[in-house]
Design a protein around this motif. Structure first.
Motif, PDB file in Angstrom:
ATOM      1  N   SER A 119       5.535  -4.211   1.242  1.00  0.00           N
ATOM      2  CA  SER A 119       6.412  -3.386   2.066  1.00  0.00           C
ATOM      3  C   SER A 119       7.716  -4.127   2.349  1.00  0.00           C
ATOM      4  O   SER A 119       7.764  -5.353   2.380  1.00  0.00           O
ATOM      5  CB  SER A 119       5.730  -3.023   3.384  1.00  0.00           C
ATOM      6  N   LEU A 183       7.428   1.643   3.347  1.00  0.00           N
ATOM      7  CA  LEU A 183       6.001   1.371   3.503  1.00  0.00           C
ATOM      8  C   LEU A 183       5.297   1.647   2.179  1.00  0.00           C
ATOM      9  O   LEU A 183       5.201   2.796   1.737  1.00  0.00           O
ATOM     10  CB  LEU A 183       5.404   2.239   4.614  1.00  0.00           C
ATOM     11  N   GLU A 184       4.803   0.582   1.560  1.00  0.00           N
ATOM     12  CA  GLU A 184       4.101   0.715   0.287  1.00  0.00           C
ATOM     13  C   GLU A 184       3.263  -0.531   0.046  1.00  0.00           C
ATOM     14  O   GLU A 184       3.364  -1.525   0.757  1.00  0.00           O
ATOM     15  CB  GLU A 184       5.082   0.931  -0.871  1.00  0.00           C
ATOM     16  N   LYS A 185       2.415  -0.432  -0.969  1.00  0.00           N
ATOM     17  CA  LYS A 185       1.581  -1.556  -1.384  1.00  0.00           C
ATOM     18  C   LYS A 185       1.933  -1.932  -2.814  1.00  0.00           C
ATOM     19  O   LYS A 185       2.559  -1.171  -3.547  1.00  0.00           O
ATOM     20  CB  LYS A 185       0.094  -1.186  -1.311  1.00  0.00           C
ATOM     21  N   HIS A 213       8.211   8.108   6.160  1.00  0.00           N
ATOM     22  CA  HIS A 213       6.827   8.224   5.681  1.00  0.00           C
ATOM     23  C   HIS A 213       6.068   9.155   6.620  1.00  0.00           C
ATOM     24  O   HIS A 213       5.925   8.859   7.802  1.00  0.00           O
ATOM     25  CB  HIS A 213       6.145   6.851   5.648  1.00  0.00           C
ATOM     26  N   ILE A 219      -0.953   5.624   1.925  1.00  0.00           N
ATOM     27  CA  ILE A 219       0.084   4.642   1.589  1.00  0.00           C
ATOM     28  C   ILE A 219       0.297   4.626   0.078  1.00  0.00           C
ATOM     29  O   ILE A 219      -0.664   4.552  -0.705  1.00  0.00           O
ATOM     30  CB  ILE A 219      -0.310   3.246   2.086  1.00  0.00           C
TER      31      ILE A 219
END
Length: 321
Positions: A119, A183-185, A213, A219
């Motif tokens: 993120s 927001l991410e993986k 988001h 996610i």
């Protein structure tokens, strides 16, 4: 009429009356039996209905309890800092409980959002050497470590063609604001290989606008594959099982390829070592007990955050003319 004829008629009438009585008895008994059968069927149906309702309610309770357990266990990904150190030599249950209370108290004063490795964050913290006594740094999270109040994360960005990494203590009192820009993986739990990647993979503008988001949405996992620069590297990445890097074996010589193919550095027997796995993890029962203790407070903080966000988004109209 003779006496004999009268006797015959009386006998016939008596037989007829007896037959009628017997038929009435049979009818009454059959009606009683049918009534009893109907009552029995009704009682069976009521019992089956009660059993079905009890089974359904128990199944609903089991489903709700299962969903609650899953929700509690999902907290370990969003709030890993609340889990204690799995090493029993470093365990102190009283200290861990007091630390959780301090962490919740800190979260009531500052918003600490949910984020993961990969993120993009911006952190505003106090700096006595800065012109405005505050400094803001934006970068991608490449690593998270630590338990309790010692939990920390590393942000990386390339500024003026120079890679800059800053380690922040999550519960440091000098931190004023933590904002999630994206927001991410990522595919890997650590992104240290960005140090040996081209700078464009770690370059983010400092004035980058936050991306929205939606609440409750899963996610997003960024499945981007990157290529590394030619060696020398900070680590032997060809020996690591990396999912976010491609073409690593094409950049090393034959000797390093052979050593990586032999897998001398690996320890395949560790996956059968149950005691090692037990020492490196926290049991699910203990995780449920920890997160059930803080779930109510976290939910209250989340509701307060949404309320404050709505109040901040409201703009009072101004009179014109």
């Amino acid at each position: 009429m003779s006496i004999t004829g009268r006797l015959i008629i009386n006998l016939q009438l008596r037989n007829i009356a007896r037959n009628i009585v017997n038929e009435n008895r049979c009818l009454s008994s059959s009606s009683i039996i049918s009534e009893n059968v109907m009552k029995l069927e009704e009682s069976v149906q009521e019992h089956e209905l009660d059993t079905f309702e009890n089974t359904k309610s128990s199944n609903d309770n089991n489903v709700s309890s299962t969903q609650d357990d899953r929700t509690l266990l999902n907290y370990r990904y969003a709030y890993p800092e609340f889990l204690p150190d799995p090493n029993m030599l470093h365990r102190n249950f009283l200290r861990e409980k007091l630390e959780r209370q301090d962490m919740l108290a800190r979260r009531s004063n500052i918003e600490i959002p949910e984020f993961y490795v990969g993120s993009i964050l911006s952190v505003t913290h106090s700096d006595k050497h800065a012109p405005g006594k505050t400094n803001r740094f934006l970068g991608i999270c490449i690593f998270r470590k630590g338990c309790g109040l010692r939990h920390s994360f590393i942000l990386r960005n390339v500024i003026d063609k120079m890679g800059v990494e800053v380690l922040f203590e999550m519960y440091d009192p000098t931190i004023q604001k933590i904002e999630v820009i994206r927001l991410e993986k990522r595919l890997d739990d650590e992104l240290f290989y960005l140090r040996d990647a081209p700078p464009e993979y770690s370059t983010f503008p400092l004035d980058m606008e936050p991306e929205y988001h939606p609440e409750g949405m899963p996610i997003r996992i960024n499945d981007m594959k990157i290529t590394l620069k030619p060696p020398p590297w900070t680590e032997r990445w060809e020996r690591r099982q990396l999912e976010g890097v491609v073409g690593v074996m094409d950049l090393v010589n034959e000797k390093r390829k052979i050593k990586a193919g032999l897998k001398i550095h690996t320890k395949p027997w560790e996956k059968y070592d149950l005691m090692k796995m037990y020492r490196e993890t926290i049991p699910e029962e203990e995780q449920k007990a920890i997160f059930s203790e803080i779930q109510t407070k976290l939910h209250e903080l989340e509701l307060h955050r949404h309320k404050m966000k709505r109040s901040r988004s409201f703009v009072k109209p101004k009179k014109t003319g």
